[in-house]
Design an enzyme around this catalytic site. Sequence first.
Site, PDB file in Angstrom:
ATOM      1  N   LEU A 169       1.788  88.945 133.312  1.00 29.95           N
ATOM      2  CA  LEU A 169       1.623  89.128 134.564  1.00 29.95           C
ATOM      3  C   LEU A 169       0.033  89.861 134.223  1.00 29.95           C
ATOM      4  O   LEU A 169      -0.842  89.335 135.220  1.00 29.95           O
ATOM      5  CB  LEU A 169       1.937  90.016 134.556  1.00 29.95           C
ATOM      6  CG  LEU A 169       1.775  90.783 136.398  1.00 29.95           C
ATOM      7  CD1 LEU A 169       1.659  89.992 137.102  1.00 29.95           C
ATOM      8  CD2 LEU A 169       2.514  92.214 137.043  1.00 29.95           C
ATOM      9  N   ILE A 226       8.588  89.316 132.019  1.00 30.54           N
ATOM     10  CA  ILE A 226       7.866  88.713 131.010  1.00 30.54           C
ATOM     11  C   ILE A 226       6.231  89.583 131.658  1.00 30.54           C
ATOM     12  O   ILE A 226       5.290  89.284 132.583  1.00 30.54           O
ATOM     13  CB  ILE A 226       7.778  87.313 131.996  1.00 30.54           C
ATOM     14  CG1 ILE A 226       7.089  87.005 132.739  1.00 30.54           C
ATOM     15  CG2 ILE A 226       8.171  86.473 130.892  1.00 30.54           C
ATOM     16  CD1 ILE A 226       6.490  85.302 133.968  1.00 30.54           C
ATOM     17  N   HIS A 227       6.522  91.106 131.471  1.00 30.36           N
ATOM     18  CA  HIS A 227       5.371  92.364 130.875  1.00 30.36           C
ATOM     19  C   HIS A 227       3.781  91.869 130.917  1.00 30.36           C
ATOM     20  O   HIS A 227       2.891  91.607 131.988  1.00 30.36           O
ATOM     21  CB  HIS A 227       5.337  93.385 130.512  1.00 30.36           C
ATOM     22  CG  HIS A 227       6.987  93.621 131.175  1.00 30.36           C
ATOM     23  ND1 HIS A 227       7.500  94.749 131.548  1.00 30.36           N
ATOM     24  CD2 HIS A 227       7.717  92.704 129.487  1.00 30.36           C
ATOM     25  CE1 HIS A 227       8.319  94.616 131.360  1.00 30.36           C
ATOM     26  NE2 HIS A 227       8.897  93.951 130.082  1.00 30.36           N
ATOM     27  N   ASP A 228       3.784  91.198 130.184  1.00 27.41           N
ATOM     28  CA  ASP A 228       2.360  90.231 129.473  1.00 27.41           C
ATOM     29  C   ASP A 228       1.897  89.465 130.208  1.00 27.41           C
ATOM     30  O   ASP A 228       0.200  89.533 130.430  1.00 27.41           O
ATOM     31  CB  ASP A 228       1.998  90.960 127.924  1.00 27.41           C
ATOM     32  CG  ASP A 228       2.507  91.823 127.474  1.00 27.41           C
ATOM     33  OD1 ASP A 228       2.474  92.961 128.029  1.00 27.41           O
ATOM     34  OD2 ASP A 228       3.014  91.295 125.860  1.00 27.41           O
ATOM     35  N   THR A 270       4.966  95.131 136.560  1.00 29.29           N
ATOM     36  CA  THR A 270       6.380  94.270 135.411  1.00 29.29           C
ATOM     37  C   THR A 270       7.493  94.048 135.519  1.00 29.29           C
ATOM     38  O   THR A 270       8.088  93.082 135.628  1.00 29.29           O
ATOM     39  CB  THR A 270       5.825  94.333 134.443  1.00 29.29           C
ATOM     40  OG1 THR A 270       6.261  95.517 133.401  1.00 29.29           O
ATOM     41  CG2 THR A 270       4.329  94.715 133.899  1.00 29.29           C
TER      42      THR A 270
END
Length: 328
Positions: A252, A248-250, A202
């Site tokens: 992905l 933008i970890h989440d 991420t």
Amino acid sequence: MKRIIIDCDPGNGIAGANTDDGLAIALALASPLLSLELITTVAGNTPCETGAQVAKDLIVRLGLDIPVVQGATQALQEDPAPWRETLDKRVEKLELVKLWQGVRQPDAVMADGDDAAEAMGKLICDNPGEITLVAIGPLTNVALAMQRYPAMAESVAEIVIMGGVFALDDYIKDTNFGVDPEAAHYVLHSGATLTLVPMDVTTQTLLTQQDLTRLTDIDHPLTQFVRETLRPWIDYSMRTRRLPGCWIHDALVVAWLLNQRVACGIDYRVDIELREGATRGKSWRYRQPLRVDVGIPAHCGALVHVLHSVDNDVLLTIIQKAFASLKN
């Protein structure tokens, strides 16, 4: 159309709180290929009640009828106080609250319930093989639901988890697994079909202010929400992480459900350290055969599909296409 539950800890509009959960929710809502049927919140990036307020406020603003149920207010065993001190007060210590000046905070709306584990477990077990669980916060709610509903692990179509960190400079552990290591361990060893999206992948994502302007150049309440709440977070990330934008970890996780060409993965044996000490909450992985296996039991760890590389251009295109569909 894929039916999903999102279990999360959103902080959009809250000074100093990460906004990637809100972007993930927005991407799911915008995509015609996903049916978001339940949002549950857990203590993590924000306190559980705050996350529920953020999510419910968005659903009300959009005029949608998706239940938002808050869940665990603290971890199974981990002391929440040091985490709350760091996560809730860091922005004040850094004197960056001003970045959120003029940003609309969520209205004080009530969630649709306070037993996320029950809502999650019942929906999954009543619809075996049909529900994908998107777990983008600490895994407390998921572990509690599995304990209450023993059939949940085999009933869920898949659990896609944002959590863990394996070989990333400046990190021994991440927040999602670190906040509740016991819950992470329980879910990893549950026998459910799991895909793990760790920070190693991420942190290969990036959203700049220019990207945000381009992706949200659509007159819609959902894109307005994304634009308003991500702008200060991008500025915050640029100042505190020395990035040209923000991770933008989440988002992905949801993008991978829409188009698996966005990231590549490999099956690993994965586990998490539960012992007290500096490495408590640290995740680790390996592939067989090990070159040195002295003292290591066979099949140590849980077999998990782990994403390891991402195409950020594809990720941004997925978001752009989903938001563009809002005009139709």
